[in-house]
Design a protein around this motif. Structure first.
Motif, PDB file in Angstrom:
ATOM      1  N   ILE A 192     -45.739  26.284   4.617  1.00 34.33           N
ATOM      2  CA  ILE A 192     -45.943  25.266   5.828  1.00 34.33           C
ATOM      3  C   ILE A 192     -44.360  24.633   6.557  1.00 34.33           C
ATOM      4  CG2 ILE A 192     -47.494  23.685   6.931  1.00 34.33           C
ATOM      5  CD1 ILE A 192     -49.323  24.081   5.296  1.00 34.33           C
ATOM      6  N   ASN A 226     -46.593  26.395  -0.173  1.00 35.58           N
ATOM      7  CA  ASN A 226     -47.265  27.429   0.380  1.00 35.58           C
ATOM      8  C   ASN A 226     -46.549  27.892   2.196  1.00 35.58           C
ATOM      9  OD1 ASN A 226     -48.920  26.370   2.661  1.00 35.58           O
ATOM     10  ND2 ASN A 226     -50.458  26.925   2.224  1.00 35.58           N
ATOM     11  N   LEU A 228     -46.467  20.725   1.015  1.00 37.73           N
ATOM     12  CA  LEU A 228     -46.078  21.624   2.317  1.00 37.73           C
ATOM     13  C   LEU A 228     -45.322  22.643   2.714  1.00 37.73           C
ATOM     14  CD1 LEU A 228     -46.834  19.140   4.864  1.00 37.73           C
ATOM     15  CD2 LEU A 228     -48.546  20.239   4.595  1.00 37.73           C
ATOM     16  N   ASN A 232     -57.357  14.183   3.695  1.00 39.44           N
ATOM     17  CA  ASN A 232     -58.462  14.087   4.514  1.00 39.44           C
ATOM     18  C   ASN A 232     -59.575  14.999   4.872  1.00 39.44           C
ATOM     19  OD1 ASN A 232     -59.936  13.083   6.597  1.00 39.44           O
ATOM     20  ND2 ASN A 232     -59.350  12.127   7.612  1.00 39.44           N
ATOM     21  N   ARG A 250     -49.957  32.225   0.928  1.00 38.72           N
ATOM     22  CA  ARG A 250     -50.893  31.385   1.016  1.00 38.72           C
ATOM     23  C   ARG A 250     -51.970  31.391   1.211  1.00 38.72           C
ATOM     24  NH1 ARG A 250     -49.030  31.177   7.578  1.00 38.72           N
ATOM     25  NH2 ARG A 250     -46.642  29.446   6.243  1.00 38.72           N
ATOM     26  N   TYR A 264     -64.907  17.986  16.574  1.00 35.34           N
ATOM     27  CA  TYR A 264     -63.731  16.636  16.275  1.00 35.34           C
ATOM     28  C   TYR A 264     -64.895  15.508  17.003  1.00 35.34           C
ATOM     29  CZ  TYR A 264     -61.029  18.340  13.050  1.00 35.34           C
ATOM     30  OH  TYR A 264     -61.199  19.355  11.762  1.00 35.34           O
ATOM     31  N   ASP A 282     -59.605  16.567   8.147  1.00 43.17           N
ATOM     32  CA  ASP A 282     -58.614  17.575   9.177  1.00 43.17           C
ATOM     33  C   ASP A 282     -58.753  19.250   8.482  1.00 43.17           C
ATOM     34  OD1 ASP A 282     -57.894  15.617  10.149  1.00 43.17           O
ATOM     35  OD2 ASP A 282     -56.379  15.009   8.735  1.00 43.17           O
ATOM     36  N   GLN A 283     -59.673  18.999   7.455  1.00 41.72           N
ATOM     37  CA  GLN A 283     -60.025  20.118   6.878  1.00 41.72           C
ATOM     38  C   GLN A 283     -60.727  21.369   7.086  1.00 41.72           C
ATOM     39  OE1 GLN A 283     -58.501  20.585   2.477  1.00 41.72           O
ATOM     40  NE2 GLN A 283     -58.265  22.650   2.963  1.00 41.72           N
ATOM     41  N   ALA A 305     -53.474  23.115   8.256  1.00 35.37           N
ATOM     42  CA  ALA A 305     -55.002  23.489   7.117  1.00 35.37           C
ATOM     43  C   ALA A 305     -55.335  24.607   7.706  1.00 35.37           C
ATOM     44  CB  ALA A 305     -56.188  21.972   7.287  1.00 35.37           C
ATOM     45  N   LEU A 336     -54.649  24.616  -0.790  1.00 37.92           N
ATOM     46  CA  LEU A 336     -53.867  23.927  -0.554  1.00 37.92           C
ATOM     47  C   LEU A 336     -55.187  22.731   0.401  1.00 37.92           C
ATOM     48  CD1 LEU A 336     -50.791  23.039  -0.745  1.00 37.92           C
ATOM     49  CD2 LEU A 336     -51.072  22.758   1.579  1.00 37.92           C
ATOM     50  N   PHE A 367     -56.289  19.200   1.669  1.00 32.58           N
ATOM     51  CA  PHE A 367     -55.420  18.210   2.260  1.00 32.58           C
ATOM     52  C   PHE A 367     -56.310  16.394   1.778  1.00 32.58           C
ATOM     53  CE2 PHE A 367     -53.954  21.961   4.526  1.00 32.58           C
ATOM     54  CZ  PHE A 367     -52.270  21.292   4.815  1.00 32.58           C
TER      55      PHE A 367
END
Ligand SMILES: Nc1ncnc2c1ncn2[C@@H]1O[C@H](COP(=O)(O)OP(=O)(O)OP(=O)(O)O)[C@@H](O)[C@H]1O
Ligand SMILES: Nc1ncnc2c1ncn2[C@@H]1O[C@H](COP(=O)(O)OP(=O)(O)OP(=O)(O)O)[C@@H](O)[C@H]1O
Ligand SMILES: [Mg+2]
Ligand SMILES: [Mg+2]
Lengths: 266, 236, 316, 236
Positions: free
Chosen positions: D54, D52, D49, D86, D77, A162, D89-90, A223, D82, D84
């Motif tokens: 979350i 699964n 969300l 962005n 899961r 990051y 972020d994954q 995630a 899933l 996401f």
């Protein structure tokens, strides 16, 4: 926008690049330790150390100019050692005066100063060769191999991943601020506001960056959970070291041991 | 000569050697609205960052009658309002008011003038009663409007927007398009939103690989499917 | 480089091996305790959070503001991390930041890394913690406590860490205490003001936008009395030791030499080749020049050898 | 019953009291591909969300034949992929390989099986030679494909994507659409991209304000402009 140039890794096809990261890591630390253990003013050993790191630089195909150029980055700190030239007791070489002050350059002081500068310069070259020839994921493997806890390595990995994303965000914040830092046509206006105001704005930018970091970490967490994360850090086992790597490690350490021996028992 | 954008033969390479602009020339008349399209990596954002001297390449740029050179940067930045893609990168103050006031405060305007500028700018983007709100909690569309207000408060002569509709839902997008239509100001807008281009801009410019490869009437260019496809674009 | 780091990252070569080792030991202990405490926390979200916030601090160090005459203020971030994450996670975050700076950007040395983590991570965090908690107590939950606490924590964390750097340099025999300590302290007393102002700015922003984060940070301040006292002890010890040391530089030198902190007494080398006077060469200057030439020959010999073998390998 | 999604009368409120889902029911047959549209804040991401576990609300959810309850979460899961919005972020691992291997590794598969899963998943998204690459050097479109590979490596029976085309240029978007068309798997896709909905999905569901307000054939719903406009949508 990509801050690619933050990544110090330079891809080359070279012996040093192909060396196992764990070996490189240990040898680099050992090299720096050897340099640190070498007494002040042991010039012949400094020369051999420099020759060793020069050889590694050449073998890495990174270019001598590149490594030496980057090594200059660490130089400003040398200022901190400047006073010893004048304060360490020892035979006086020369003295000069500034106003009422008389500064005497002592030989041992000068020697220690040059020693520190040289040691620092040689050490930083080793660190540069390591960082420029080893992708960060491999460095992480080396960290695990030398016993850094998994949790800490996982934090390192996330930070590295990051770093670029957030550095881009920081860069965009700086650009947005610059874009709005204009100067009115009306004459007589004092541009820029007060220092505390500017500091507060910079703080707001830091807060913005932090906050988005927080929120991003929530999404990353989701995630991770979606793919099975359960709070425990799991990693694939480290691949075994090849015979060649052991050989490289052994011979590298032997060379350093000889250098250290030279420094003390020549 | 005022309120215009003139770029002549602009070259720029990033420190890593990537040639992002390779001879760009572009002239925009006062109060003209022009769309800038092209695939990812074409150099649109890079060009935009040159218009107020955040990046400085080789070539001539004049904005609102002022050459964009080091000694002019302060004045140029007051005349060009740059709105970046992600409003989160622009809202660095806790409240909407403080953010919109940044430009005027930086210029050293007197407090009541700052106050006027802020209300006026918020009025223009139709967010007048948001001034005490915390930017962080606004929706994407609202943030975008505030981001536009943060540059309008500097009374710019030229407005440059980078991908204004990205990530917006249809309603927010629609209201932004209406807002842009109503602003009587020179405008250069980089976007991937071909529907908006067709709807809002009479003139469009296509960039690819650091060069301008087409520049003309939107109506005409949109019909040339071969040209669009060659540059990774699609007819809407 | 995009960010201008504080003049606080000690490169390799400046700390004696003994000082480095002691600091490494202290750092490892502090990090080990932090890892235990954070793992015991059972909050799974904290792993990604620490990673991303370490990146945020690193990136945040790029943010600056102009002070005057081309100088600018920057963020180190220890206080901000402590206030938002609590001392344990903050130590890990700062460890990661300082570690990546050294490992990847050569900002601070690798052998000196233990010391750098100790100064910026451990001292910075513990001192921030102590100060921030103390001010919070006095403020009794009022809003000014956040800002006054934030500013003092940030300023003092920089200042005390700078004292530590000065002391370590003096102990390593690199810089006399009566120069190193006041110089470090003086520069960082100013830098600390910038740190304090930025930290407060960030806290204002976060307080306005997500007050819950600050309140959550409050709950993370679970260091307890021991951590609080550790921070206090470090701050007081350094505040007392530094003026003492700088008014008695010779005393420190004495400690350093007596306790073997200064490296291996000036080498046995000279006893064999005193002043590099080569056998049969009586003139000292000539001897020095010869020594220099030999050195150059060695370096070039190695370089040429490597270059030659490399060429052969490439053409083979 | 397998490979299906069944949601019955689902309610959910965020800790701050915001009622994000207010009685959502949705049934998706095995291998059906369904689009989920609606304005910002409609509750699309919140619904996703839940699929699964979350987030866990009030109501019944069965995915691929398994009820989504605490004791089942691990299994659920593994069956629901899933993706996401962005990809940044994954893709949280330093290299592409590690990211794609993450799911299989956490399932406790043996090393060579992990290796196989990774190659297969990268093959499917046509990124086989990217495994040693570092994620931050990839383009948006490439990142998105890798993000899909990170869930494909878990061999999910159901794929759920949140705004997959946001921020992509036309070329990257086109290649993603082709990829999604070719995946023979149950799919629920939330999006603002009405052109993609028309092109790829036979069935669409409109959400607004935490409720499903329309559910049917895309062809039919797209013609009902009054309905679309009422929920902040536009005919493409
Ligand atoms: N800071 C940077 N360093 C190096 N290269 C960069 C940097 N920023 C952009 N580039 C490169 O310059 C080229 C032009 O990028 P630019 O961001 O201007 O494209 P763009 O047309 O705005 O694309 P997009 O539609 O994705 O926003 C790209 O190849 C990009 O990778
Ligand atoms: N963590 C949260 N805490 C409180 N409220 C939230 C949270 N996340 C979302 N919400 C609220 O819940 C509602 C539904 O949000 P959600 O993200 O599901 O919408 P969405 O349909 O995905 O919108 P978009 O198209 O913008 O992605 C919104 O009003 C949003 O503000
Ligand atoms: Mg762009
Ligand atoms: Mg959503």
């Amino acid at each position: 926008m990509h801050i690619h140039f933050l990544d110090p890794y330079h891809h080359r096809i070279s012996l040093v690049h192909s060396l196992d990261a764990r070996v490189k890591f240990v040898l680099t630390i050992a090299f720096i330790l050897t340099t640190a253990l070498t007494p002040h003013a042991a010039w012949p050993v400094y020369i051999l150390l420099f020759a060793t790191i020069l050889a590694a630089t050449l073998l890495s195909e990174l270019g001598i100019g590149f490594v030496l150029g980057r090594a200059a980055l660490a130089f400003p700190f040398v200022l901190a050692a400047l006073p010893v030239i004048f304060t360490l007791p020892g035979p006086a070489l020369t003295s000069f005066s500034i106003g009422d002050w008389t500064l005497t350059v002592s030989q041992s002081g000068l020697e220690r100063f040059i020693s520190v500068a040289l040691k620092s310069w040689i050490s930083v070259q080793a660190a540069i060769v390591l960082a420029s020839s080893t992708p960060f994921p491999d460095l992480m493997m080396a960290m695990r191999a030398v016993g850094v806890p998994r949790l800490l390595v996982a934090i390192f990995g996330l930070m590295w991943r990051y770093l670029f994303v957030l550095a881009d965000e920081a860069l965009r914040l700086l650009r947005a601020r610059a874009a709005r830092s204009g100067q009115a046509d009306q004459p007589g206006l004092k541009n820029g506001g007060s220092v505390t105001w500017r500091a507060r704005i910079a703080g707001g930018m830091a807060g913005n960056l932090f906050l988005r970091g927080f929120e991003r970490s929530d999404r990353i967490y989701m995630a991770m959970v979606a793919r099975g994360y359960d709070g425990e850090v799991r990693v694939a086992p480290l691949p075994p070291l090849h015979a060649g790597s052991w050989l490289a490690l052994g011979s590298g350490l032997a060379v350093l041991a000889i250098l250290l021996g030279l420094a003390y028992w020549l | 000569m005022h309120h215009s954008i003139e770029v002549d033969d602009l070259y720029f390479a990033y420190p890593d050697g990537r040639k992002a602009l390779q001879g760009v020339s572009l002239h925009i008349e006062p109060c003209e609205k022009v769309a800038l399209v092209g695939p990812n990596g074409a150099g649109k954002s890079t060009l935009i960052l040159h218009l107020n001297g955040i990046l400085i390449g080789k070539g001539l740029i004049c904005v609102a009658g002022l050459p964009v050179i080091k000694s002019n940067l302060g004045k140029v930045r007051a005349r060009v309002g740059l709105v970046f893609q992600n409003p989160d990168d622009q809202l660095f103050s806790p409240t909407v008011y403080e953010d919109v006031a940044y430009g005027p405060l930086y210029q050293g305007l007197p407090p009541d003038e700052v106050q006027n500028r802020v209300s006026e700018a918020l009025e223009t983007v139709r967010m007048a009663d948001y001034s005490r709100r915390v930017s962080h909690h606004l929706s994407v569309g609202e943030k975008k409007r505030i981001a536009i207000a943060t540059v309008l408060s500097m009374k710019p002569e030229v407005l440059v927007l980078d991908e204004p509709t990205a990530g917006m839902d249809p309603r927010a997008r629609r209201s932004l398009i209406n807002l842009l239509r109503d602003l009587p100001i020179t405008m250069l807008v980089s976007t991937h939103d071909m529907l908006m281009v067709r709807e809002l801009f009479e003139r469009m410019v296509i960039m690819d690989d650091g060069r301008i490869v087409a520049d003309g009437q939107t109506e005409v260019i949109m019909k040339d499917e071969a040209l669009l496809n060659a540059h990774g674009l699609e007819k809407p | 480089m995009l960010y201008a780091p504080l003049p606080m990252h000690i490169p390799d070569g400046f700390l004696s091996v003994a000082v480095s080792v002691v600091l490494w030991v202290l750092t490892v202990i502090a990090v080990a305790i932090s890892l235990r405490r954070v793992s015991a926390d059972l909050d799974e979200r904290r792993v990604p959070m620490m990673g991303v916030l370490a990146a945020a601090i690193f990136a945040g160090q790029m943010l600056n503001f102009t002070v005057a005459g081309g100088t600018s203020g920057h963020l180190m971030g220890a206080a901000l991390a402590t206030i938002l994450l609590g001392p344990w996670a903050a130590i890990l975050v700062m460890t990661t930041v300082v570690g990546v700076q050294a490992l990847v950007f050569q900002d601070g040395g690798l052998l000196a890394l233990g010391g750098n983590i100790f100064n910026m991570g451990v001292i910075g965090v513990l001192v921030s913690y102590t100060v921030y908690r103390a001010v919070q107590k006095v403020a009794g939950g009022q809003k000014w406590g956040l800002y006054v606490g934030g500013f003092s924590a940030a300023w003092l964390s920089i200042f005390i860490a700078a004292l530590a750097v000065g002391l370590q340099l003096a102990l390593s025999g690199i810089s006399p205490a009566n120069i190193a300590i006041p110089a470090m302290a003086g520069i960082h007393a100013l830098i600390g003001v910038g740190e304090g102002l930025i930290t407060v700015g960030a806290l204002v922003f976060i307080y306005a936008s997500r007050r819950d984060l600050i309140e959550a940070g409050e709950k993370q301040q679970t260091g307890g009395a021991i951590v609080w006292f550790a921070g206090l002890a470090i701050a007081i010890a350094l505040a007392i030791a530094s003026p003492l040391a700088s008014s008695n530089p010779d005393g420190l030198e004495w400690v350093a030499e007596e306790k073997g902190f200064l490296d291996a007494a000036q080498g046995p080398l000279y006893e064999i080749i005193p002043d590099y006077v080569f056998p049969g060469v009586s003139n000292e200057a000539v001897a020095t020049i010869i020594a220099g030439i030999i050195g150059v020959v060695i370096v070039f010999g190695v370089a040429a050898g490597v270059a030659y073998s490399r060429k052969k390998r490439l053409t083979a």
